[in-house]
Design a protein around this motif. Structure first.
Motif, mmCIF file in Angstrom:
data_model
loop_
_atom_site.group_PDB
_atom_site.id
_atom_site.type_symbol
_atom_site.label_atom_id
_atom_site.label_comp_id
_atom_site.label_asym_id
_atom_site.label_seq_id
_atom_site.Cartn_x
_atom_site.Cartn_y
_atom_site.Cartn_z
ATOM 1 N N ARG A 72 0.765 -1.233 -0.130
ATOM 2 C CA ARG A 72 -0.130 0.014 0.107
ATOM 3 C C ARG A 72 0.887 1.379 0.082
ATOM 4 N NH1 ARG A 72 -5.510 1.993 0.882
ATOM 5 N NH2 ARG A 72 -5.300 4.159 0.692
ATOM 6 N N ALA A 73 2.022 1.129 0.832
ATOM 7 C CA ALA A 73 2.924 2.360 0.562
ATOM 8 C C ALA A 73 3.505 2.588 -0.532
ATOM 9 C CB ALA A 73 3.975 1.882 1.749
ATOM 10 N N LYS A 74 3.931 1.427 -1.407
ATOM 11 C CA LYS A 74 4.482 1.868 -2.733
ATOM 12 C C LYS A 74 3.520 2.325 -3.720
ATOM 13 C CE LYS A 74 7.676 -0.071 -5.696
ATOM 14 N NZ LYS A 74 8.417 -1.536 -6.185
ATOM 15 N N LYS A 75 1.934 1.889 -3.328
ATOM 16 C CA LYS A 75 1.067 2.470 -4.485
ATOM 17 C C LYS A 75 0.742 3.910 -3.962
ATOM 18 C CE LYS A 75 -1.046 -2.103 -4.407
ATOM 19 N NZ LYS A 75 -2.195 -2.943 -3.981
ATOM 20 N N ASN A 76 0.717 4.127 -2.709
ATOM 21 C CA ASN A 76 0.534 5.676 -2.440
ATOM 22 C C ASN A 76 1.503 6.544 -2.734
ATOM 23 O OD1 ASN A 76 -1.882 4.731 -0.697
ATOM 24 N ND2 ASN A 76 -0.800 4.942 1.095
ATOM 25 N N ALA A 77 2.748 5.988 -2.795
ATOM 26 C CA ALA A 77 3.778 7.038 -3.365
ATOM 27 C C ALA A 77 3.773 7.140 -4.859
ATOM 28 C CB ALA A 77 5.250 6.470 -2.934
ATOM 29 N N LEU A 78 3.151 6.106 -5.761
ATOM 30 C CA LEU A 78 2.878 6.325 -7.012
ATOM 31 C C LEU A 78 1.884 7.300 -7.452
ATOM 32 C CD1 LEU A 78 3.629 5.175 -9.872
ATOM 33 C CD2 LEU A 78 1.499 3.581 -9.482
ATOM 34 N N VAL A 79 0.889 7.173 -6.524
ATOM 35 C CA VAL A 79 -0.257 8.202 -6.803
ATOM 36 C C VAL A 79 0.229 9.490 -6.328
ATOM 37 C CG1 VAL A 79 -2.708 8.773 -6.121
ATOM 38 C CG2 VAL A 79 -2.097 6.429 -6.554
ATOM 39 N N ALA A 80 0.899 9.671 -5.281
ATOM 40 C CA ALA A 80 1.275 11.031 -4.719
ATOM 41 C C ALA A 80 2.378 11.715 -5.884
ATOM 42 C CB ALA A 80 1.983 10.767 -3.688
ATOM 43 N N ALA A 81 3.040 10.824 -6.488
ATOM 44 C CA ALA A 81 3.985 11.477 -7.480
ATOM 45 C C ALA A 81 3.251 12.020 -8.711
ATOM 46 C CB ALA A 81 4.939 10.406 -7.718
ATOM 47 N N PHE A 82 2.251 11.206 -9.014
ATOM 48 C CA PHE A 82 1.486 11.629 -10.372
ATOM 49 C C PHE A 82 0.529 12.610 -9.980
ATOM 50 C CE2 PHE A 82 -2.321 10.553 -12.958
ATOM 51 C CZ PHE A 82 -1.596 10.826 -14.122
ATOM 52 N N ASN A 83 -0.125 12.597 -8.732
ATOM 53 C CA ASN A 83 -1.363 13.495 -8.364
ATOM 54 C C ASN A 83 -1.027 13.715 -6.833
ATOM 55 O OD1 ASN A 83 -3.961 14.524 -8.109
ATOM 56 N ND2 ASN A 83 -4.993 12.602 -8.441
ATOM 57 N N PRO A 84 -0.237 14.632 -6.532
ATOM 58 C CA PRO A 84 0.207 15.011 -5.203
ATOM 59 C C PRO A 84 -1.060 15.373 -4.186
ATOM 60 C CG PRO A 84 1.662 16.048 -6.808
ATOM 61 C CD PRO A 84 0.380 15.619 -7.502
ATOM 62 N N ASP A 85 -2.018 16.026 -4.810
ATOM 63 C CA ASP A 85 -3.174 16.124 -3.805
ATOM 64 C C ASP A 85 -4.142 14.943 -3.846
ATOM 65 O OD1 ASP A 85 -1.912 18.776 -3.239
ATOM 66 O OD2 ASP A 85 -2.828 19.586 -4.971
ATOM 67 N N TRP A 86 -4.032 14.217 -4.406
ATOM 68 C CA TRP A 86 -5.022 13.020 -4.555
ATOM 69 C C TRP A 86 -6.540 13.554 -4.855
ATOM 70 C CZ3 TRP A 86 -4.411 7.688 -2.832
ATOM 71 C CH2 TRP A 86 -3.306 7.267 -2.617
ATOM 72 N N LYS A 87 -6.280 14.510 -5.798
ATOM 73 C CA LYS A 87 -7.645 14.867 -6.186
ATOM 74 C C LYS A 87 -8.249 14.131 -7.370
ATOM 75 C CE LYS A 87 -7.145 19.458 -4.652
ATOM 76 N NZ LYS A 87 -7.964 20.158 -4.057
ATOM 77 N N ALA A 88 -9.456 13.816 -7.259
ATOM 78 C CA ALA A 88 -10.220 13.128 -8.444
ATOM 79 C C ALA A 88 -10.076 13.752 -9.648
ATOM 80 C CB ALA A 88 -11.800 12.975 -8.191
ATOM 81 N N ILE A 89 -9.551 12.823 -10.558
ATOM 82 C CA ILE A 89 -9.109 13.389 -11.994
ATOM 83 C C ILE A 89 -10.377 13.455 -12.820
ATOM 84 C CG2 ILE A 89 -7.853 12.514 -14.031
ATOM 85 C CD1 ILE A 89 -5.853 11.522 -12.236
ATOM 86 N N ASP A 90 -10.662 14.435 -13.344
ATOM 87 C CA ASP A 90 -11.695 14.694 -14.537
ATOM 88 C C ASP A 90 -10.806 14.501 -15.889
ATOM 89 O OD1 ASP A 90 -13.318 15.616 -16.517
ATOM 90 O OD2 ASP A 90 -14.384 17.208 -15.389
ATOM 91 N N LEU A 91 -11.063 13.557 -16.522
ATOM 92 C CA LEU A 91 -10.328 13.303 -17.802
ATOM 93 C C LEU A 91 -10.907 14.458 -18.871
ATOM 94 C CD1 LEU A 91 -11.374 9.320 -18.295
ATOM 95 C CD2 LEU A 91 -9.062 10.707 -17.658
ATOM 96 N N GLU A 92 -11.833 15.189 -18.551
ATOM 97 C CA GLU A 92 -11.892 16.167 -19.609
ATOM 98 C C GLU A 92 -11.185 17.386 -19.467
ATOM 99 O OE1 GLU A 92 -15.946 17.048 -20.557
ATOM 100 O OE2 GLU A 92 -16.577 14.906 -20.788
ATOM 101 N N THR A 93 -10.454 17.500 -18.150
ATOM 102 C CA THR A 93 -9.744 18.828 -17.737
ATOM 103 C C THR A 93 -8.610 18.301 -17.339
ATOM 104 O OG1 THR A 93 -10.587 18.962 -15.717
ATOM 105 C CG2 THR A 93 -11.893 20.055 -17.091
ATOM 106 N N TRP A 94 -7.906 17.147 -17.103
ATOM 107 C CA TRP A 94 -6.694 16.737 -16.734
ATOM 108 C C TRP A 94 -5.698 17.183 -17.787
ATOM 109 C CZ3 TRP A 94 -4.432 15.337 -12.685
ATOM 110 C CH2 TRP A 94 -3.240 14.680 -12.560
ATOM 111 N N GLU A 95 -4.782 17.939 -17.185
ATOM 112 C CA GLU A 95 -3.661 18.473 -18.005
ATOM 113 C C GLU A 95 -2.251 17.651 -17.790
ATOM 114 O OE1 GLU A 95 -3.449 22.494 -17.517
ATOM 115 O OE2 GLU A 95 -5.418 22.946 -18.428
ATOM 116 N N GLY A 96 -2.449 16.866 -16.621
ATOM 117 C CA GLY A 96 -1.241 16.059 -16.070
ATOM 118 C C GLY A 96 0.065 16.568 -16.307
#
Length: 96
Positions: A72-96
């Motif tokens: 779980r810690a490694k998965k959390n780190a992956l998400v945090a690196a990609f999406n630091p605030d853990w905000k729900a991603i809207d595919l129509e507005t995501w600029e990644g």
């Protein structure tokens, strides 16, 4: 093909899946919310917090298996690196 991670509003669960149509699959998860026979419904995990695009199904399935094997810690780190605030991603507005 996509590998994706969903969570719920309390960030208490992570669901990892694979699909060829991410928007359609997210819709399916959101309409199944509350369905106790399904993991995402039971835990109301319908917030997209991570995804990656892969060239084909074999690579996507392989990557999904790798991620599911992580702690779980490694998965959390992956998400945090990609999406630091853990905000729900809207595919129509995501600029990644």
């Amino acid at each position: 093909m996509y590998v994706y991670i969903l969570t719920n509003t309390g960030l208490t669960v992570l669901y990892i899946g694979v699909t060829n149509d991410l928007a359609r699959r997210l819709y399916q998860h959101s309409t199944g919310r509350g369905d106790a026979s399904k993991f995402t419904g039971r835990y109301q995990a319908d917030l997209l917090v991570y995804f990656e695009q892969l060239p084909d199904a074999a690579q996507a399935i392989s990557r999904e298996k790798v991620l599911k094997g992580w702690s779980r810690a490694k998965k959390n780190a992956l998400v945090a690196a990609f999406n630091p605030d853990w905000k729900a991603i809207d595919l129509e507005t995501w600029e990644g």
